[in-house]
Each structure stands twice: as structure tokens, then as C-alpha cells.
Motif scaffolding. Sequence first.
Motif, PDB file in Angstrom:
ATOM      1  N   GLN A 113      10.883   3.347  -7.830  1.00 31.57           N
ATOM      2  CA  GLN A 113       9.779   3.947  -8.568  1.00 31.57           C
ATOM      3  C   GLN A 113       9.556   3.412  -9.969  1.00 31.57           C
ATOM      4  N   ALA A 114      10.549   2.789 -10.534  1.00 29.70           N
ATOM      5  CA  ALA A 114      10.361   2.410 -11.921  1.00 29.70           C
ATOM      6  C   ALA A 114      10.837   0.994 -12.185  1.00 29.70           C
ATOM      7  N   LEU A 115      10.123   0.367 -13.098  1.00 28.95           N
ATOM      8  CA  LEU A 115      10.558  -0.929 -13.593  1.00 28.95           C
ATOM      9  C   LEU A 115      11.260  -0.653 -14.912  1.00 28.95           C
ATOM     10  N   VAL A 116      12.526  -1.039 -15.007  1.00 27.41           N
ATOM     11  CA  VAL A 116      13.288  -0.772 -16.218  1.00 27.41           C
ATOM     12  C   VAL A 116      13.533  -2.095 -16.932  1.00 27.41           C
ATOM     13  N   LEU A 117      13.156  -2.145 -18.209  1.00 26.69           N
ATOM     14  CA  LEU A 117      13.252  -3.393 -18.962  1.00 26.69           C
ATOM     15  C   LEU A 117      14.006  -3.150 -20.255  1.00 26.69           C
ATOM     16  N   GLN A 118      14.513  -4.236 -20.793  1.00 27.57           N
ATOM     17  CA  GLN A 118      15.212  -4.120 -22.069  1.00 27.57           C
ATOM     18  C   GLN A 118      14.316  -4.610 -23.185  1.00 27.57           C
ATOM     19  N   GLU A 119      14.298  -3.859 -24.262  1.00 23.26           N
ATOM     20  CA  GLU A 119      13.488  -4.212 -25.410  1.00 23.26           C
ATOM     21  C   GLU A 119      13.845  -5.621 -25.895  1.00 23.26           C
TER      22      GLU A 119
ATOM     23  N   LYS B 189       0.840  -1.190   0.000  1.00 24.58           N
ATOM     24  CA  LYS B 189       0.000   0.000   0.000  1.00 24.58           C
ATOM     25  C   LYS B 189       0.870   1.232   0.000  1.00 24.58           C
ATOM     26  N   TRP B 190       0.928   2.109  -0.997  1.00 27.95           N
ATOM     27  CA  TRP B 190       0.317   1.942  -2.285  1.00 27.95           C
ATOM     28  C   TRP B 190       1.377   2.228  -3.325  1.00 27.95           C
ATOM     29  N   ASP B 191       2.284   1.291  -3.434  1.00 27.75           N
ATOM     30  CA  ASP B 191       3.394   1.501  -4.358  1.00 27.75           C
ATOM     31  C   ASP B 191       3.997   0.158  -4.766  1.00 27.75           C
ATOM     32  N   TRP B 192       4.956   0.258  -5.638  1.00 31.92           N
ATOM     33  CA  TRP B 192       5.638  -0.942  -6.120  1.00 31.92           C
ATOM     34  C   TRP B 192       7.133  -0.785  -5.939  1.00 31.92           C
ATOM     35  N   THR B 193       7.806  -1.896  -5.654  1.00 28.83           N
ATOM     36  CA  THR B 193       9.261  -1.897  -5.598  1.00 28.83           C
ATOM     37  C   THR B 193       9.762  -3.038  -6.481  1.00 28.83           C
TER      38      THR B 193
END
Lengths: 305, 630
Positions: free
Chosen positions: A150-156, A134-138
Motif C-alpha cells: 500500500q505504501a511507497l516508503v522513501l528516505q529523505e 487495476k487499480w492499485d500499486w505495489t
Amino acid sequence: MSKNAKHFSIVGILIPIVTAIVYYTISTFFFELPEAASAEASIIDDLFNGHYILIAFLFAIVVVPLVYSISVFRQEEGDETDAPHIHENTTLEIAWTVLPIFLVIGFGIWGVTNYNAVIASEPDEITIYVQGYKWDWTFYYPDHDYKSDQALVLQEDVPVLLEMQSSDVIHAFWVPGFRVKQDVYPYDTENQALNFASGPDYDPEPYHFKPQVMRFTPVKEGVYRVRCAEICGTSHYSMLANVFVLSPSNYQAWLAGDYLLPPDPNLVNSQPGEGYYLDALNDFTIENGFTPPPPPELAPVEDEG
Amino acid sequence: MKYFLTSALVRGLVGQIVTTWLSYSLIRSFRMTVEGWTVPEVGLDEPAVVLACIIGLFGFLLSCGVVTDWLKMMAGHKPHLKHGAQGRPGWTRYVNIDVNHKVIGIQYGLNSIFILLIGGLLAILFRLELAMPGLQFLQSGDQYNTLFSAHGIIMIAAIFAGVGAMTNYLGPVLIGASDMAFPRLNAFSYWVGVPSAVILLAGIFLGGWDTGWVGYPTHSTTTKMIGVQMFLLGFYLNGFSSIASGLNMVVTAVYMRAKGMSYFRMPIFVWAAVAASILQATTTQTVGVALTMVVAQRTLGMNFFTPILDPELLAAGVPAGDPILFQHIFWFYSHPAVYVWILPGLGIISELLPVFTRKPLFGYKWIALSSVGIALVGMLVWAHHMLTSSMPPTWKIPFMLSTLLVAVPTGVKFFSWLATIWEGKMRFPTPMLFVLGSISVFLLGGLSGPILGTIGTDMHLHDTYFVVGHFHATVFGGFVFPFFAAIYYWFPKMTGKMYDELLGKIHFWIMVPGFWVMSLLQMRVGVLGMRRRIADYGPDLGIQVEQALITVATLAIGWSVLIMIYNLVSSVRKTELAPENPWESRSPEFLAPSPLPEFNYLAPIEVVGEPYDYGLEGATYAVVPTPAGD
Ligand SMILES: [Cu+2]
Ligand SMILES: [Cu+2]
């Protein structure tokens, strides 16, 4: 009889026309999906398309005779007599019971094969742990020992396997551009030590449940958002996180700490929908009182204390 | 006024409030003195609230007098059923305990419309909030969450009351009976719903709650908003009403049909009502269990739903719970619940179409059996609400297949309606307009169903506004519009007066198009990424125009309902009498005077033919034999 043949042929001509119009309207405009940004999205969109055709056809075969009857067979002024006494036709009844069963079987088989294709695992997946609370993502990158708040970083074009759990109540991980959605369940609401995103000691084995897993392959550079899709209390509506899909070189630079987010504005596409986010952010969010999360910061876990 | 203040309704409410308050204070002071309990932040003692609400329900039932006869029976007396107004003005029957099924039906109906207005008002409040991005007038997510959660469960209570109105008023009349099989149980079913609704409504003010109407743990077991307890209890207690009235209807239809009325000669609505009643009487228990478990976990510290995985706790004997368990038992009821509402609604459509097309109902037996088919398949599809849960694929796939199968009996209904309409000499008074509106809106609901049933597409659509649009279309097309059609159609039967046709048509032409706009746009924003149950959305989704239009449509729907209420209220006061059989219906209730006498038919009717033989020269369905010696 010949009069009836006339009615049937008009309806018969109108049905394919209406089907085509409805299909065109919903697939290109009304129910147009956000741009497909994962390999799974294209698979799922095929099924969406099949459903759109089915919807258009079923709409036409009900609405055309309905509207036709209303406009043609209505009571004429001063005619107080009853309509013809037609009360049954067993062949027809059997036909419209049995034919839909074939459609059901067809869509059932399609649904199963489609689902199997969506959840199939790829050989070289990157594992990322996701913790919803509640109320976020890690997000935690076990291979690199990084925690990203704060961010999900992915590779194309690189498939990912998300291992997810919640620290409190049920949340759901959903990125509309990727289509896939998975509910995220709590392991233990009391013992925060079990939060696997909090450190490198996570080992799922001693626990009763496996984490919820989700697989997808992002295929389009851009900025997306994780949107919690299960009601989880006060700030459920703002339980969002940015997702950055980077090109291989940028991704490597990011891992090395040389690439700072938010990314190059060229990544932002101007279509309304997922990728619209950054435009929107610059243009009107502040004015409307909608506060987007601050730009993500990446820090090695050790620094968190 | 004197009559109102001494009525069972007022007595019950006063009794409920007094006993709730008294028992709350007693339990609370007991806990303070004996257990050393101290006032927490939220100010209310949660376990005391729970116990007080339950005691308050008994307070209501005892002081309104609905259980008096049963208590007398236990004491060895044989009380007689009391009929009529007991020397009071006629209107007082509707606020007092009455065992007549028509009075109870109208009580349900008034209750339904009253609760519908409250639920609608809540919807309008949060629709105004959602018209624009950003929080405008609500102060917090908690306020929004309370509004939408309360909207959901209050509308459900209203719909169940509406179903009660239709089955109670129409059931016995259509089968030629004088009343329901168990009149006292029937009165109990109605009256137990009133304090339950009061508890639900009180929950909004005593803390509110933020779990939605589904109340999934572990959110519902841990939320600090203690209105959730009132929600769980109100929902639970309403279940008694469902179970009892379901049993009553089934027994009535089996044992009290008129002479000559075989099962396949029953008016088609009765088939639908029986199918719905079987569902009500057999599945409500599971949701009762689910809700009780949440209350027990919150109040008594038992663990059913929290997965405790710490090896030490497990070793200490604390059992691990499973949040999925709740979802299974909850949906085992809550999916069929929707069919409990829509089957009677679809029954109304099938009942009225022949009258207004002047043609027999096409495929009577198929329509009758399709109701049973929908009810049976409906019990095997519950986990389609959990296609994104952690349930394994080996479970998800069978539920996907069973869900798609619902399309088959539903299709039979649609096609049979079309065949009934085809070549019909259609007339379009307000009830028929609402029947056609129902078909069109239920079609929206039906067509948006399979796409939610296949797992791949559901992964995108689950818990979005697409589901909201689908669900509202299903419920409005399957229940709300048929309910309105039934109100207009039987209004002359109930009151002996005719409603105003022009106002009825205005109601229709605002409400049905307004509803299409609302529900189609809800589906559209869902496809674009709008999640359900959110207090706010960013401009990043590009859906501001749609959201504003949905709010405008909602307001239009709200106003149109007020037009209907004005129409009905002003028409009751007219002095002019309605024609005896304004629709030239063949149905037996039009053989009796309007409003119907206390025991419906002046003499037991006899069924001599098929119910829907419009267009067949000389065919009759039912006759009232002249009473001997008259
Ligand atoms: Cu959440
Ligand atoms: Cu369902």
C-alpha cells in the motif's frame, strides 16, 4: 499624431502594471503549486515561474490594448462614419512575427536544459520496482527483498530510481508534490508471471521492452500520494497509494521493522495540498464517504505464499 | 407530420435500426448454430454488434436515398440535380436529401446544436457528481467513465457539424459561387454523419465505455464495456464526412471563385476554411487507421498494440504490439483536428472585426498566411500529447520545440486583431460581443499552451484539470463562441428575420463570464493535483470550493445556451423583416436578398476591390452586374 502618442503612453504605462498584478496573482495564489517536495520539483518550479512571467506579460500586452480600445475608441453616439483607413504596416507585422521567435527559442533552450536536469541520474540511487495494476500499486525493494502493497516508503534526501511496469493497461505514476510523471506500460497482459513485483526473480533482460524509469530525490519528510494519471477503467479515480518520506533514522527503523506506519503526526503539514492528507483523513473523509486506503502493511515477500 | 414521417431522416433512421437489428440477429444465430457460440455474461455478441453497426450504416444511407443518384449513375442513367422543396412545404428540405449548400449548412447547424445539447447534458450530469467529494448519485466509476467519454466524442461530433455548418453555408456565398463544387458529395458528407452519431449515442446505452475519447490501448483493447466498439465505429464513420467535405471545400475555393476574386481578395474566412479543409482531407485517414486497428484487435484477434514479451509466444510467431504506436497515429490526426475547429472560428473573428470596428482588417495577408502556417506547424506537433510516455527524450525534445512554434502564427493573429481594433469605431451588437468574448477566451487557451509544451512543466500538468481548462478555453474561444457570433451575425441573412438583441446580450453576459470562471478554476485545481477523468476526488486536495463553483458555472452556461435557442426559435416566427444590410457590411452576401435565393446571387458577382476597405471613400468590393435584358 500627438493624440496617438497619448494613447500609446497610457497603454505603455498600464502594461507593466498589469503584468505585475497578474504575475503576483497567479504565482502566489491562483496557480500556486503544491509545496515542492523533491529536488526535481524545485527545478521544474523555476520553469513554472518563467512561464508565469511570460503568461502575465502576454496577457497584459493583449488585454490592455483590447480593453483600452473598447473603452476609448468606441463609436460615439450618432457617429455613423467609418474609422480611419489603416490596413497594413509591414514593419509591425515583421516585428510581431520575429520577436516571438526569439521567445520561442529562449523557452526552447530553457525547456531542454531544464528537462535534462530533471532526468539526470544521481550516483547512489536506490532502485525500487513499481507495479501498477487495476487499480492499485505495489512496490518492491529488491535490495531488501520487501514487497509493500500500500505504501511507497522513501528516505529523505536519498535519490530513487523507480523501474515501473503495468500488469494490464497504461497507468501513470504521479505524485503532485514531486511534480514528475511517467506513464507505465504493460509488458504482458496474459502472463502474470512477468510481474516483477511478485518476487525476487525479476530480470528485465529477456524481455523486449525496458521498464519505464523515473528518477527523483524526495527532500521533505511527509505523507504524499501516488495518483494514477492515465484513465484505466472503473476505479481509476481511486488508484492511489501513500508515499511516506521518512528521516534517515526512521527509514532505517522502518527497514528493521521497528517503525510502524502511519508515521508520527508531526510529519503532517497543514498546507492544503499533498501533505494535507492526514489532517483531512482525520477530519472529514469518513463523513463524506471517501474511503482512504487502510494503513499500509509491510510484509516480507516469502510470507505472501 | 405526414411529411416528417416520410422524410429522408426518418426513413434513414428506420432503415438503420431495422438493418442493424436484423443483421445482428442473423449473425448471432449463425454464430450460435454454426460456431457454437454461447451467450456470454454481458449478453451481447461483440463481433456481431460491430458487423451489424456497419451494415446498419448502409441501411441508413440506402433508405434515406443519399446514394440513389450515384447508384443510378452506375446503372448508366444521368440523374439531374433536384432543387427546391419538390412540392412539399419549405421546412421539409431540412429533413430530406437536399443538394443546396445553404440547406446543407443549416442541416449541419441544427444537427450541431442538437448534439451539442446532448453532450452538454452529459457534462452537466457529471459536473453535478463532481460538485462534492464522494460519489453522490452515480452508482459506479463505470457510469461516470461512460458519461465523460461520451461527452468528449459527442461534443467533437457537434463541433465538426458546426464547422460543416459554417463552411457549407458561408463558403460558396462568400466566394460568389452558386453552390459547392460537388453538391451530391456535400449531401453525402452531411448524411453519413447522422448514422455515425446514432451509433455513438447508442454506445452509451449498449454497454457504455470507459476509455475517454482517446481510446488508448491496451485499455481500449481489453475493456469489458463493449460500447467502446460503437465509439470506435461512430468516430471512424464520421471521418468520411470530414474527408469528403474537406476535399469539396478546397475544390470549391480553387475553382468557383467569382470573377476578379484573386486568392488575396477572398474573404478571410475562406482562407481559414481552406486551411482547415486541407487538414481535414489529409489527416483524418490516420485516425481511421488507428481506430480500425483497435476494432480489428478486439474483433478479429489481431495484435497491434499488446506487447507480448513471453519468449515462448514470440518464438511461436505471435508478433509483439506496441501501445505507443496507437498514440502516434491517433494524435497525428487528433491534434490537427483541433485546428480544423478553431481555424474557421478564428476566421469568423477576422471576418467580423472589420465590420464592427469600421476599419480594414489589419494585415490581411499575414492573417491569411498565418492560417496556413498554423495548419502546417499543427501537423508536426502531435507527440506533445505523449511527453510523459515511454517515448525517448530524443523524440520528446523536437516535439517540444515545434509545439512552442505554434505561438508564432497564433501571435500574428492576436496582434493583427488588436491593430484592427485600435482606433476602431466599435459597435457592440451581440455578434461583436461574442467576437470579443472569443478573443478573450481564446487568449486563456493560448496563454495556457506553452506551459504544457515544455516537458518539465508538462510532467506536472499532463492529464490534470489544467489540460481540461486549457482545452476547453481553446475550443470555446476558437470555435464555440465564434460559432455563436456567426449564428447571430448571419441569422438575418439565413432567415430574413432579426434575433432579439436583449436576449442575445443576456446570453453573452451569462455565458462568457461563466466560462471564464469554469475554465480558470479547472486550471487551478489541475495545478493543485486534480487529475482529469476521475469520478471522484478526496477532500485531501482542498479543492471543494473550486469544484462547487465550476459546477455552478457549468449550469449557468447550460441555461444561457437554452436562452439562445429560445431567442432563435422565437425570432424565426416573427413577421417583421430584418433590414437588408443590418451591419452595413461590405461583404458580397449582403448584395443579395435575404434569405438568399436558391443560387445565391441573381447574377454572377464581380469583385472590383479589396474586401475590407472600411473608411476608404468610394471603395467597393463586389458588384452584381444587372442581368442583360432586364
Ligand atoms: Cu491507473
Ligand atoms: Cu495537440
